[in-house]
Design an enzyme around this catalytic site. Structure first.
Site, PDB file in Angstrom:
ATOM      1  N   GLU A 109       0.802  -1.209   0.067  1.00 34.10           N
ATOM      2  CA  GLU A 109       0.159  -0.159   0.112  1.00 34.10           C
ATOM      3  C   GLU A 109       0.592   1.272   0.056  1.00 34.10           C
ATOM      4  OE1 GLU A 109      -4.119  -1.568   2.176  1.00 34.10           O
ATOM      5  OE2 GLU A 109      -2.398  -1.246   3.334  1.00 34.10           O
ATOM      6  N   GLU A 129      -3.841  -9.411   4.044  1.00 32.68           N
ATOM      7  CA  GLU A 129      -4.661  -9.045   5.230  1.00 32.68           C
ATOM      8  C   GLU A 129      -5.930  -9.976   5.752  1.00 32.68           C
ATOM      9  OE1 GLU A 129      -2.576  -4.981   4.252  1.00 32.68           O
ATOM     10  OE2 GLU A 129      -3.452  -6.822   3.330  1.00 32.68           O
TER      11      GLU A 129
END
Length: 255
Positions: A109, A129
């Site tokens: 990210e 995640e």
């Protein structure tokens, strides 16, 4: 100024920002997020700096959120700036990610939060995640489907499985795929190409691209006209035109 977790070095008009927690695979804790934010502040406020390169020490970009620190109650995010002090920050100067090794979760990210990405062919990009009961909330869920086709983005987000830098290149996720160990050097070369251009124009490009994502096309053109009007009144536009006519390199002032 550098911190123990984040080193900075001015190379010409580029600021090299290095996440330096190799023992933790450059995972992001509160101190590291603050260090990245401080480095970005330096980039933004120093007129001699016109672009940044973000990388990680010892052959790893970043393993993402430091889960041990998170369990201690630390936050890897900064209010108004997002994960790592970067993913929601509205920077005006171009930022290039130089990815070696793992760019997992928040590390991926951070790269998505940059304007360009250079990746080693054996780098690894992933958003795992969901394997931890979480989602890629640092921009992965929001940004990735805008960068690559929907079904490919959903494979990243729903399986949590990583892909190589070479595969990321095939998907159009990165600007350059290079040999292992060459990402930072090539990213600095890209930054040098960028910094040869007019600072106000670079900032305007970033502003318009960012704003156009959430507004209609007519609204985007209206915003662009305002930016163009301001640019046309700048010293840099006259310098750019004069330099072209005189067949010389322009001398930008950012004014």
């Amino acid at each position: 100024m550098s911190t123990p977790e984040v080193r900075t070095e001015a190379i010409g008009s580029t600021l090299l920002i290095t996440i330096d927690r190799p023992n933790a695979r450059n995972a992001i804790d509160a101190a590291t997020a603050a260090g990245i934010a401080e480095a970005l502040d330096r980039l933004e406020t120093d007129p001699a700096l016109r672009a940044g390169v973000l990388t990680g020490a010892d052959g790893t970009f970043s393993a993402g959120m430091d889960l041990k620190a998170a369990l201690r109650g630390e936050s890897p995010s900064i209010e108004g700036r997002g994960f790592g002090g970067l993913t929601e920050a509205e920077t005006t100067k171009p930022l290039v990610a130089a990815v070696e090794g793992w760019a997992m979760g928040g590390g991926f990210e951070l790269a998505l939060g940059c304007d360009l990405i250079v990746a080693a062919e054996d780098a690894k990009f992933g958003l795992p995640e969901v394997k931890r009961g979480l989602i890629a909330a640092g921009g992965g869920v929001i940004r990735l489907p805008k960068r690559i086709p929907h079904h490919l983005a959903m494979e990243f987000l729903l399986t949590g499985e990583p892909v190589s830098g070479a595969r990321a290149g095939e998907l159009g996720l990165v600007n350059r795929v290079v040999e292992s160990g060459e990402a930072t050097a090539v990213a600095l070369q890209l930054a040098e190409l960028i910094t040869a251009n007019a600072p106000l124009a670079l900032a305007a490009v970033k502003k318009i691209v960012r704003a156009a994502e959430g507004i209609s096309e007519p609204e985007a053109f209206s915003l662009q006209r305002k930016e163009m009007s301001q640019l046309m009144q700048s010293k840099d536009v006259r310098e750019g035109m004069t330099a072209f006519a005189e067949r010389r390199d322009p001398k930008w002032e950012g004014k």
